[in-house]
Design an enzyme around this catalytic site. Structure first.
Site, PDB file in Angstrom:
ATOM      1  CG  ASN A   9      -1.733   1.240   1.397  1.00  0.00           C
ATOM      2  OD1 ASN A   9      -1.773   2.071   0.492  1.00  0.00           O
ATOM      3  ND2 ASN A   9      -2.394   1.394   2.538  1.00  0.00           N
ATOM      4  CD1 TRP A  10       3.456   0.934  -2.872  1.00  0.00           C
ATOM      5  CD2 TRP A  10       3.426   2.060  -4.824  1.00  0.00           C
ATOM      6  NE1 TRP A  10       4.101   0.169  -3.810  1.00  0.00           N
ATOM      7  CE2 TRP A  10       4.100   0.827  -5.022  1.00  0.00           C
ATOM      8  CE3 TRP A  10       3.288   2.928  -5.903  1.00  0.00           C
ATOM      9  CZ2 TRP A  10       4.632   0.451  -6.254  1.00  0.00           C
ATOM     10  CZ3 TRP A  10       3.815   2.554  -7.134  1.00  0.00           C
ATOM     11  CH2 TRP A  10       4.487   1.335  -7.310  1.00  0.00           C
ATOM     12  CE  LYS A  11      -0.289   3.241   4.803  1.00  0.00           C
ATOM     13  NZ  LYS A  11      -0.142   3.339   6.243  1.00  0.00           N
ATOM     14  CD  GLU A  97      -2.887   5.497   6.833  1.00  0.00           C
ATOM     15  OE1 GLU A  97      -2.953   5.498   5.595  1.00  0.00           O
ATOM     16  OE2 GLU A  97      -1.911   5.040   7.458  1.00  0.00           O
ATOM     17  N   GLY A 173       2.499   2.547  10.871  1.00  0.00           N
ATOM     18  CA  GLY A 173       3.447   3.646  10.714  1.00  0.00           C
ATOM     19  C   GLY A 173       4.169   4.028  11.995  1.00  0.00           C
ATOM     20  CB  SER A 213       5.253  -1.510  12.117  1.00  0.00           C
ATOM     21  OG  SER A 213       4.851  -0.179  12.401  1.00  0.00           O
ATOM     22  N   GLY A 234       2.833  -1.043   4.358  1.00  0.00           N
ATOM     23  CA  GLY A 234       2.841   0.382   4.015  1.00  0.00           C
ATOM     24  C   GLY A 234       4.260   0.833   3.713  1.00  0.00           C
ATOM     25  N   GLY A 235       4.879   1.488   4.682  1.00  0.00           N
ATOM     26  CA  GLY A 235       6.203   2.095   4.513  1.00  0.00           C
ATOM     27  C   GLY A 235       7.225   1.221   3.798  1.00  0.00           C
TER      28      GLY A 235
HETATM   29  P1  13P Z   1       2.991   0.628   7.726  1.00  0.00           P
HETATM   30  O1  13P Z   1       3.503  -0.670   7.141  1.00  0.00           O
HETATM   31  O2  13P Z   1       3.694   1.824   7.214  1.00  0.00           O
HETATM   32  O3  13P Z   1       2.903   0.546   9.211  1.00  0.00           O
HETATM   33  O4  13P Z   1       1.491   0.777   7.195  1.00  0.00           O
HETATM   34  C1  13P Z   1       0.607  -0.271   7.326  1.00  0.00           C
HETATM   35  C2  13P Z   1      -0.615   0.030   6.564  1.00  0.00           C
HETATM   36  O5  13P Z   1      -1.389   0.901   6.912  1.00  0.00           O
HETATM   37  C3  13P Z   1      -0.848  -0.732   5.328  1.00  0.00           C
HETATM   38  O6  13P Z   1      -2.127  -0.521   4.835  1.00  0.00           O
END
Ligand code: 13P
Length: 260
Positions: A9-11, A97, A173, A213, A234-235
């Site tokens: 998920n590149w957000k 989010e 995150g 995370s 995510g990250g």
């Molecule tokens: P992180 O891996 O950055 O904690 O984000 C998780 C996330 O929200 C994936 O959708």
């Protein structure tokens, strides 16, 4: 057996050039992934470009959200039908989010889940408790409420077509992941609910991912839990090497679970 699924998920990250470079690096690093399904969810602006880079290869395309109507006067929105048209197979729904920043309600998320199913797009329904809810012992109550509301009025064969993601809000995150035991406990609980809502057999085939995370170092511990069917990353998914490593670890854990 459930095929592990690892979704990046590149957000809200990346220019078009960065998205192209990231997608190309992941594609080139995962030429023939076996026993695992990798998925990339770039921002809307990069979907078409990433679709072109992934082509008909083994890495699937996903989106980060969709509207519940197929078309209409909804300025700034994107429908499930439009995503399918672009080649997307998955859509993230109910991400914390969006629940928090956009005020998305369970009812709205449920409408989106049903819309995605109608269009043949696989919803990835995200649930998860806040740190405060966990401290108050409300983890199961929270995720159960989100899961039941998200599945309201979904056709009987719907849950089997959905992927679930347990994403504790306090782990997103923050660099603080849920322990493999904490994740397995909630995944087991969710699978129990899915058994009730479908059948034991159907629930056994449904994939439940962990998100929060996840990185190349902590992925092994999570994937060693039989209840964890992959990750929503995510990250770490913004780093091609880290994402590729996580995908490979999921494939290895799946193979080990099958006794290979
Ligand atoms: P992180 O891996 O950055 O904690 O984000 C998780 C996330 O929200 C994936 O959708």
């Amino acid at each position: 057996m459930r095929t592990p699924l690892v979704i990046g998920n590149w957000k809200m990250h990346g220019t078009l050039a960065e998205a192209r470079a990231l997608a190309s690096a992941v594609r080139d690093g995962l030429r023939r992934p076996r026993g695992v399904e990798p998925v990339l969810c770039p921002p809307f602006t990069a979907l078409a470009a990433v679709a072109e880079i992934l082509g008909n290869g083994p890495i699937r395309l996903g989106a980060q959200n969709c509207h519940d109507e197929p078309s209409g006067a909804h300025t700034g929105e994107i429908s499930a039908a439009m995503l399918v048209d672009l080649g997307a197979r998955y859509v993230l729904l109910g991400h914390s989010e969006r629940r928090r920043e956009m005020g998305e309600s369970d009812a709205q998320i449920n409408r989106k889940v049903r819309a995605a199913l109608v269009h043949g797009l696989t919803p990835v329904l995200c649930v998860g408790e806040t740190g405060e809810e966990r401290r108050q012992g409300l983890t199961f109550t929270t995720v159960e409420g989100q899961l039941r509301a998200g599945l309201a009025d979904v056709p009987a064969d719907g849950p089997a077509k959905i992927v679930f993601a347990y994403e504790p809000v306090w782990a997103i995150g923050t660099g603080v992941q849920a322990t493999p035991t904490q994740a397995a406990e909630v995944h087991g609980y969710l699978r129990g609910l899915l058994s009730e809502l479908t059948s034991k057999e159907a629930a056994q085939a449904i994939r439940i991912l962990y998100g929060g995370s996840v990185n190349a170092d902590n992925a092994d511990g999570l994937f060693a839990e039989p209840e964890v069917d992959g990750a929503l990353v995510g990250g770490a998914s913004l780093n091609p090497q880290a994402f590729i490593t996580i995908v490979r670890k999921a494939a290895r854990a799946g193979a080990a679970a099958r006794g290979e």
